[in-house]
Design a protein around this motif. Sequence first.
Motif, mmCIF file in Angstrom:
data_model
loop_
_atom_site.group_PDB
_atom_site.id
_atom_site.type_symbol
_atom_site.label_atom_id
_atom_site.label_comp_id
_atom_site.label_asym_id
_atom_site.label_seq_id
_atom_site.Cartn_x
_atom_site.Cartn_y
_atom_site.Cartn_z
ATOM 1 N N THR A 101 0.849 -1.182 0.000
ATOM 2 C CA THR A 101 0.000 0.000 0.000
ATOM 3 C C THR A 101 0.892 1.241 0.000
ATOM 4 O OG1 THR A 101 -1.858 1.129 1.061
ATOM 5 C CG2 THR A 101 -0.255 0.134 2.538
ATOM 6 N N GLN A 102 0.245 2.384 0.199
ATOM 7 C CA GLN A 102 0.993 3.632 0.326
ATOM 8 C C GLN A 102 0.375 4.403 1.477
ATOM 9 O OE1 GLN A 102 0.612 6.632 -2.871
ATOM 10 N NE2 GLN A 102 2.826 6.545 -3.023
ATOM 11 N N ILE A 103 1.220 5.026 2.301
ATOM 12 C CA ILE A 103 0.688 5.815 3.424
ATOM 13 C C ILE A 103 1.216 7.240 3.338
ATOM 14 C CG2 ILE A 103 0.509 3.812 4.980
ATOM 15 C CD1 ILE A 103 3.053 5.008 6.430
ATOM 16 N N ALA A 104 0.601 8.131 4.115
ATOM 17 C CA ALA A 104 1.155 9.473 4.316
ATOM 18 C C ALA A 104 0.924 9.831 5.777
ATOM 19 C CB ALA A 104 0.464 10.485 3.405
ATOM 20 N N VAL A 105 1.958 10.379 6.401
ATOM 21 C CA VAL A 105 1.860 10.791 7.801
ATOM 22 C C VAL A 105 1.936 12.318 7.833
ATOM 23 C CG1 VAL A 105 2.933 10.648 10.089
ATOM 24 C CG2 VAL A 105 2.957 8.650 8.565
ATOM 25 N N THR A 106 0.947 12.946 8.478
ATOM 26 C CA THR A 106 0.953 14.422 8.572
ATOM 27 C C THR A 106 0.624 14.826 10.010
ATOM 28 O OG1 THR A 106 -1.391 14.603 8.023
ATOM 29 C CG2 THR A 106 0.141 14.656 6.164
ATOM 30 N N GLY A 107 0.437 16.125 10.223
ATOM 31 C CA GLY A 107 0.081 16.619 11.554
ATOM 32 C C GLY A 107 1.307 16.840 12.403
ATOM 33 N N ALA A 108 1.235 16.427 13.664
ATOM 34 C CA ALA A 108 2.341 16.647 14.595
ATOM 35 C C ALA A 108 3.643 16.109 13.998
ATOM 36 C CB ALA A 108 2.043 15.937 15.909
ATOM 37 N N ILE A 109 4.734 16.827 14.261
ATOM 38 C CA ILE A 109 6.037 16.369 13.784
ATOM 39 C C ILE A 109 6.457 15.201 14.670
ATOM 40 C CG2 ILE A 109 8.424 17.057 13.279
ATOM 41 C CD1 ILE A 109 6.144 18.609 11.708
ATOM 42 N N CYS A 110 6.742 14.063 14.039
ATOM 43 C CA CYS A 110 7.012 12.859 14.828
ATOM 44 C C CYS A 110 8.051 11.991 14.132
ATOM 45 C CB CYS A 110 5.721 12.065 15.008
ATOM 46 S SG CYS A 110 5.073 11.443 13.456
ATOM 47 N N GLU A 111 8.563 11.025 14.860
ATOM 48 C CA GLU A 111 9.449 10.030 14.244
ATOM 49 C C GLU A 111 8.593 9.039 13.473
ATOM 50 O OE1 GLU A 111 12.733 9.776 17.885
ATOM 51 O OE2 GLU A 111 11.162 8.265 17.728
ATOM 52 N N VAL A 112 8.998 8.769 12.215
ATOM 53 C CA VAL A 112 8.309 7.746 11.411
ATOM 54 C C VAL A 112 9.358 6.722 11.001
ATOM 55 C CG1 VAL A 112 6.943 7.284 9.333
ATOM 56 C CG2 VAL A 112 6.761 9.518 10.468
ATOM 57 N N PHE A 113 9.127 5.455 11.333
ATOM 58 C CA PHE A 113 10.060 4.402 10.923
ATOM 59 C C PHE A 113 9.328 3.357 10.099
ATOM 60 C CE2 PHE A 113 11.595 5.889 15.099
ATOM 61 C CZ PHE A 113 12.893 6.254 14.781
ATOM 62 N N ILE A 114 9.968 2.934 9.014
ATOM 63 C CA ILE A 114 9.489 1.755 8.289
ATOM 64 C C ILE A 114 10.599 0.730 8.435
ATOM 65 C CG2 ILE A 114 8.581 0.828 6.107
ATOM 66 C CD1 ILE A 114 7.014 3.331 7.180
ATOM 67 N N ASN A 115 10.300 -0.373 9.092
ATOM 68 C CA ASN A 115 11.323 -1.386 9.404
ATOM 69 C C ASN A 115 12.558 -0.712 10.032
ATOM 70 O OD1 ASN A 115 9.619 -3.205 8.145
ATOM 71 N ND2 ASN A 115 10.604 -2.892 6.157
ATOM 72 N N GLU A 116 12.330 0.145 11.002
ATOM 73 C CA GLU A 116 13.401 0.826 11.760
ATOM 74 C C GLU A 116 14.128 1.904 10.964
ATOM 75 O OE1 GLU A 116 13.986 0.136 15.122
ATOM 76 O OE2 GLU A 116 12.275 -1.221 14.978
ATOM 77 N N LYS A 117 13.813 2.078 9.682
ATOM 78 C CA LYS A 117 14.476 3.120 8.887
ATOM 79 C C LYS A 117 13.643 4.398 8.940
ATOM 80 C CE LYS A 117 16.144 4.024 4.253
ATOM 81 N NZ LYS A 117 15.373 4.208 3.061
ATOM 82 N N SER A 171 0.629 17.728 18.531
ATOM 83 C CA SER A 171 0.099 16.667 19.387
ATOM 84 C C SER A 171 -0.758 15.615 18.684
ATOM 85 C CB SER A 171 -0.686 17.275 20.547
ATOM 86 O OG SER A 171 -1.850 17.902 20.076
ATOM 87 N N LYS A 172 -1.198 15.859 17.458
ATOM 88 C CA LYS A 172 -2.022 14.847 16.782
ATOM 89 C C LYS A 172 -1.372 14.457 15.459
ATOM 90 C CE LYS A 172 -5.648 15.643 19.567
ATOM 91 N NZ LYS A 172 -4.835 16.543 20.405
ATOM 92 N N VAL A 173 -1.031 13.177 15.341
ATOM 93 C CA VAL A 173 -0.451 12.663 14.107
ATOM 94 C C VAL A 173 -1.568 12.034 13.286
ATOM 95 C CG1 VAL A 173 1.183 10.990 13.139
ATOM 96 C CG2 VAL A 173 1.732 12.183 15.284
ATOM 97 N N TYR A 174 -1.538 12.249 11.983
ATOM 98 C CA TYR A 174 -2.529 11.620 11.094
ATOM 99 C C TYR A 174 -1.822 10.643 10.175
ATOM 100 C CZ TYR A 174 -5.784 14.790 13.093
ATOM 101 O OH TYR A 174 -6.568 15.420 14.014
ATOM 102 N N LEU A 175 -2.379 9.437 10.080
ATOM 103 C CA LEU A 175 -1.814 8.437 9.181
ATOM 104 C C LEU A 175 -2.919 8.027 8.214
ATOM 105 C CD1 LEU A 175 0.475 5.457 10.187
ATOM 106 C CD2 LEU A 175 -1.187 5.254 8.364
ATOM 107 N N GLY A 176 -2.728 8.435 6.956
ATOM 108 C CA GLY A 176 -3.700 8.082 5.924
ATOM 109 C C GLY A 176 -3.153 6.950 5.080
ATOM 110 N N VAL A 177 -4.051 6.181 4.465
ATOM 111 C CA VAL A 177 -3.636 5.071 3.624
ATOM 112 C C VAL A 177 -4.320 5.215 2.267
ATOM 113 C CG1 VAL A 177 -5.458 3.543 4.521
ATOM 114 C CG2 VAL A 177 -3.381 2.557 3.566
ATOM 115 N N LYS A 178 -3.639 4.759 1.225
ATOM 116 C CA LYS A 178 -4.168 4.839 -0.144
ATOM 117 C C LYS A 178 -5.581 4.237 -0.208
ATOM 118 C CE LYS A 178 -3.478 5.571 -4.612
ATOM 119 N NZ LYS A 178 -3.137 6.902 -5.125
ATOM 120 N N GLU A 179 -6.529 5.030 -0.654
ATOM 121 C CA GLU A 179 -7.942 4.638 -0.797
ATOM 122 C C GLU A 179 -8.664 4.382 0.522
ATOM 123 O OE1 GLU A 179 -8.281 1.585 -3.784
ATOM 124 O OE2 GLU A 179 -7.483 2.900 -5.337
#
Lengths: 224, 303
Positions: B69-85, B110-118
């Motif tokens: 799939t494909q995701i997008a993370v927005t909102g609060a500035i945060c650490e994002v890891f995919i398989n630790e990267k 304070s609020k992170v948003y994680l959206g996914v394709k479709e």
Amino acid sequence: MKIKVASVDSLIIYFADKIDKDIALKVKNAYNCLRNLNIEGIIEIVPSYTSIFVTYDIFKYDFEEISKVLASSIKQSSTLEDTSKLITIDVYYGVEVGLDLEDISKKTTLSIDEIIKLHSEKIYDVYAIGFLPGFAYLASVDEKIALPRLSSPRKQIPKGSVSIADTQTAVYPQASPGGWNIIGRTAFEFFDKSLESLSPICVADRVKFNPISKEEFLKQGGVL
Amino acid sequence: MSLEVINSPIFVTIQDKGRFSYAHIGVTASGVMDEYAYYIANMLLGNSYSENILEIAFSNFQLKANSNTQIAVTGAICEVFINEKPYSSWQTINIKAGDIIKIGKILSGSKVYLGVKEGFKIQKEFGSYSTTIKENLGGLNANRLLKGDILPINEKLTYHKARLKECYIPKYEDTLDLRVILSYQDEFFNKEQIDKFFSSEFTITNEFNRMGCKLSGESIKCNINGIISEGISFGAIQITNDGQPIILLKDRQTIGGYPKIGSVLSIDCFKLAQAKPNTKIRFKLIDIKEAQKKLKEFYNSFN
């Protein structure tokens, strides 16, 4: 009638500044009229004791324009008849579900039977619906059993609890925190996802409570 | 074809724009707290602007992808890891079956948003995907996400990439100016109290959740004790008996009985959603015409 800004995309129509049965009917008439007109760009219409709150699409109307549309629509609604229903709600008023019955009896020096009689012999008007889905504010209870809210609210009031706060009475349509005095329980659904209207009750309807036995309550699907 | 929750912090819910036209029976609007971050996530993914999304309020949320799939993370500035990267927010990220997605520490906002394709393939309830826990409505079982939850998605292999230009990424400040439309019971506050309201600095308290945000500061007095319960707007500013303002947000009760001095412009409520306790708040006056113009500009920027 006075129309005031509420927020960037909402307004509030005031019909009076006191709680009164005739005002409630006026609110209901105006509310029915606005709903039936199905005005494009109206998002929410929320009636309460003396007012109607309206959310609208700002891409369709500015505040002045929508105020004019609403004012002229309501003006024409004066001929609408009273479509209120009388709804009877069976209540089991036992001490095991009427968590505050004994306490109210002490405070008022009335017997539990007298409290039940005073609560169930009156017909109440629905003044507003809110707080929780299907939570209907009913008034007015007899002054003898009008009691202030608990000094500290309960963390969880069971679903169907019939309650009193000052001269108002209501049923908790689902388990919820709350500070009203609990006198009984009903199996009647105030928020029913199977109904098209979702709630069988509307502002300005009338409600009467009917005392039933524990056996009858359980037969109706009531939960202790 | 799903994402699986392998660790869920205190508060992650599925949200969308909200649930409308049921307020007359007491159903709250609900919906994402920060619409800006929400629309950007959907825009980056090429989703419909009303697609559902995850609203994440605390650190250390982990998902396992069971499909591409494909995701997008927005909102609060945060650490994002995919398989630790590590990856950046405010862009699309391609995900392969088996990947572990982790939202680590929240660094700012304070609020992170994680959206996914479709979007997530779940059922709407009363026209919305939004979770309202207190009303037992929407989302996945009307509850916050729990470890083991399965979020169904469509399998998507995509080469489309998008990233938000740096200048559009918000900075979350320690002081916020909120524009206020005088409204509701404003006539019951005398001029001196209104002046005090607009010239004082308030502080966000710990009583800050999806329902509302309580402030502390100068006590504002109203000439009336209470009002007859009436409908409440998003952003309405209640002045309680102790003189402290409460700004009502997405999960507010539909009707209430405190006097209200006015309403915060919704765009500014989205910024407020990213604030934390102890953030300083100042109120600025805006008239209804200007407020509507600003809100139209906001929504038009996503067309």
